[in-house]
Motif scaffolding. Structure first.
Motif, PDB file in Angstrom:
ATOM      1  N   SER A   1     -63.118 -17.824 -23.407  1.00  0.00           N
ATOM      2  CA  SER A   1     -62.651 -19.196 -23.652  1.00  0.00           C
ATOM      3  C   SER A   1     -63.542 -20.249 -22.997  1.00  0.00           C
ATOM      4  O   SER A   1     -63.492 -21.433 -23.366  1.00  0.00           O
ATOM      5  N   ASN A   2     -64.376 -19.826 -22.036  1.00  0.00           N
ATOM      6  CA  ASN A   2     -65.298 -20.755 -21.374  1.00  0.00           C
ATOM      7  C   ASN A   2     -66.698 -20.687 -21.973  1.00  0.00           C
ATOM      8  O   ASN A   2     -67.648 -21.202 -21.382  1.00  0.00           O
ATOM      9  N   ASP A   3     -66.823 -20.032 -23.084  1.00  0.00           N
ATOM     10  CA  ASP A   3     -68.080 -19.895 -23.822  1.00  0.00           C
ATOM     11  C   ASP A   3     -69.102 -18.995 -23.125  1.00  0.00           C
ATOM     12  O   ASP A   3     -70.301 -19.046 -23.426  1.00  0.00           O
ATOM     13  N   ASN A   4     -68.629 -18.141 -22.212  1.00  0.00           N
ATOM     14  CA  ASN A   4     -69.506 -17.159 -21.581  1.00  0.00           C
ATOM     15  C   ASN A   4     -69.620 -15.926 -22.471  1.00  0.00           C
ATOM     16  O   ASN A   4     -68.634 -15.501 -23.085  1.00  0.00           O
ATOM     17  N   VAL A   5     -70.819 -15.360 -22.546  1.00  0.00           N
ATOM     18  CA  VAL A   5     -71.030 -14.152 -23.345  1.00  0.00           C
ATOM     19  C   VAL A   5     -70.463 -12.942 -22.616  1.00  0.00           C
ATOM     20  O   VAL A   5     -70.745 -12.726 -21.427  1.00  0.00           O
ATOM     21  N   VAL A   6     -69.651 -12.166 -23.320  1.00  0.00           N
ATOM     22  CA  VAL A   6     -69.060 -10.938 -22.775  1.00  0.00           C
ATOM     23  C   VAL A   6     -69.520  -9.772 -23.637  1.00  0.00           C
ATOM     24  O   VAL A   6     -69.402  -9.812 -24.867  1.00  0.00           O
ATOM     25  N   GLN A   7     -70.044  -8.722 -22.999  1.00  0.00           N
ATOM     26  CA  GLN A   7     -70.531  -7.559 -23.729  1.00  0.00           C
ATOM     27  C   GLN A   7     -69.585  -6.377 -23.537  1.00  0.00           C
ATOM     28  O   GLN A   7     -69.141  -6.100 -22.412  1.00  0.00           O
ATOM     29  N   LEU A   8     -69.324  -5.694 -24.600  1.00  0.00           N
ATOM     30  CA  LEU A   8     -68.440  -4.528 -24.568  1.00  0.00           C
ATOM     31  C   LEU A   8     -68.957  -3.475 -23.598  1.00  0.00           C
ATOM     32  O   LEU A   8     -68.190  -2.876 -22.844  1.00  0.00           O
ATOM     33  N   ARG A   9     -70.266  -3.268 -23.587  1.00  0.00           N
ATOM     34  CA  ARG A   9     -70.821  -2.203 -22.760  1.00  0.00           C
ATOM     35  C   ARG A   9     -70.740  -2.499 -21.265  1.00  0.00           C
ATOM     36  O   ARG A   9     -70.922  -1.600 -20.436  1.00  0.00           O
ATOM     37  N   ASP A  10     -70.488  -3.766 -20.907  1.00  0.00           N
ATOM     38  CA  ASP A  10     -70.430  -4.120 -19.490  1.00  0.00           C
ATOM     39  C   ASP A  10     -69.072  -3.864 -18.855  1.00  0.00           C
ATOM     40  O   ASP A  10     -68.929  -3.965 -17.630  1.00  0.00           O
ATOM     41  N   LEU A  11     -68.075  -3.549 -19.647  1.00  0.00           N
ATOM     42  CA  LEU A  11     -66.748  -3.284 -19.085  1.00  0.00           C
ATOM     43  C   LEU A  11     -66.802  -1.998 -18.255  1.00  0.00           C
ATOM     44  O   LEU A  11     -67.319  -0.969 -18.723  1.00  0.00           O
TER      45      LEU A  11
END
Length: 440
Positions: free
Chosen positions: A326-336
């Motif tokens: 929601s803050n426009d930060n990129v989130v990557q699936l592999r980083d979880l």
């Protein structure tokens, strides 16, 4: 084909046939006041014959008799005491069927009569044993004698009529005997017998002979092979399906039928992961152009469905989704960091999503979140206000919530999000281990 049924004067009888596991109507005969009528070639000029196979003469859905129609298709069949119209209180009578003037058709009726007789003898023998009139040794000896008589009869019939539909039909009803392999050690004997039975299962049936499509048993024979002799894993089924299809080549009818049957097996399977089966067959035969019979629009629809699953098959490495919070930060699936991640595609207006989301959060996520489980919740639309309102309404702020307002992730290509909710479970290596899970 002259039909004589004295008990059905001025009535109607029908001729049907078996084809690829189903029955179809072929002709109608109206009997005269003596119970006689005929199924005939309506176009005398074409002189067309019926396809050789097992047919049925039937009067209603509950009463029918099988008849073999071979190369000679000018014959007479008489049916006595059909019990079609028994008067109230009348004792049921035995049905007698007589065939004249066509060797294969006569042979088939003789086979039915012989097998019926031997089954009755076996029933009497079993009852005598049950009533303790004979001991187990005598029972086994007499049972073996009956089996030997059946085997001898069948072998002689097959040999003396070789080259005919009747011979091929009869041979196809006989299962291939698996040797005991007593010379092998116990540790490997069972597996060796399994492989022998699997490899020789179709020894008595020619997969590229269209004759077998016109028998009642052929489709079930294929189904039994796939379900009982093939390991129920997509890769094993693909290998066996391709083998059956390749062996059915050489005849357009058998090739088309087997290919259609195998792709439908994958399409209709309720087992998770079996979509890999139909995709493999589609790639090899339909998209390559080998399935020349397939309608182009149907193939194009199949291709669209294939594109939905091509990148999310069970066991496959999942595409690394990159979306925004929601803050426009990129989130990557592999980083979880969690070992198990459930990728959840949804939209607030979806009725199923409204039911699934609370269950997924309250009954699954809350229970397992401290055990290395995370939900990568992907809002598929572009209305941020709608998205945020949905998250607050269902108390979902503890999930990893993302969206793709600029359509950068190509999520629709790598994950089938054509309908929601879309649910994919990934392991620690981010491989698909389950999908399309029903939470309700």
């Amino acid at each position: 084909i002259l039909v004589n049924i004295p008990e059905m004067k001025n009535d109607t009888v029908y001729l049907g046939f078996y084809y690829n596991g189903k029955t179809y109507s072929k002709d109608t005969a109206i009997l005269n006041n003596k119970g006689t009528g005929a199924f005939t070639n309506k176009d005398k000029k074409k002189k067309e014959k019926l396809k050789e196979g097992i047919y049925m003469i039937y009067f209603n859905s509950d009463k029918f008799f099988d008849v073999l129609i071979g190369n000679d298709q000018d014959f007479k069949i008489s049916i006595f005491d059909t019990n079609v119209k028994l008067k109230e209180g009348e004792k049921k009578k035995e049905t007698e069927i007589k065939v004249q003037d066509a060797i294969e058709s006569m042979k088939f009726q003789g086979l039915i009569n012989f097998m019926t007789e031997k089954r009755e003898e076996q029933k009497v023998l079993s009852k005598r044993y049950k009533d303790k009139q004979i001991d187990s040794t005598s029972y086994m000896e007499q049972s073996k004698k009956l089996n030997d008589e059946v085997t001898s009869f069948q072998e002689n019939e097959i040999k003396t009529t070789e080259g005919t539909f009747y011979s091929a039909f009869l041979k196809g009803t006989i299962p291939v005997e698996t040797p005991e392999m007593k010379e092998m050690p116990d540790s490997s004997r069972q597996m060796a017998r399994y492989h022998y039975a699997k490899n020789h299962y179709f020894d008595n049936v020619s997969l590229n002979n269209p004759w077998f499509l016109h028998t009642p048993y052929f489709p079930n024979k294929v189904d039994t092979y796939i379900s009982k002799y093939v390991i129920q894993h997509p890769d094993s089924i693909i290998a066996s399906a391709v083998d059956l299809i390749e062996r059915s080549k050489g005849n357009d009818e058998t090739f088309q039928t087997m290919t259609s049957k195998m792709i439908n097996y994958g399409l209709q399977s309720k087992i998770m992961g079996m979509d890999k089966v139909w995709l493999a067959i589609a790639d090899k035969y339909y998209f390559s152009g080998q399935a020349t019979w397939a309608d182009s629009s149907w193939v194009e629809d199949l291709r669209k469905e294939a594109d939905k699953i091509r990148y999310n098959l069970i066991g496959m490495q999942a595409h690394n989704l990159m979306a925004r919070d929601s803050n426009d930060n990129v989130v990557q699936l592999r980083d979880l960091p969690q070992d198990l991640v459930l990728v959840y595609f949804y939209e607030p207006s979806c009725g199923h999503c409204k039911k699934t989301t609370p269950v997924l959060h309250d009954s699954v996520y809350v229970k397992y979140k401290d055990l290395g489980f995370e939900v990568f919740a992907f809002y598929t639309q572009t209305d941020k206000a709608e998205w945020q309102e949905f998250l607050k309404k269902h108390n979902l702020m503890d999930w990893t919530n993302v969206w793709d307002p600029h359509r950068e992730s190509w999520f629709w290509k790598y994950y089938d999000a054509s309908s929601t909710p879309g649910i994919y479970l990934l392991d620690k290596d981010r491989k698909f281990i389950a999908k399309k899970i029903d939470m309700n």
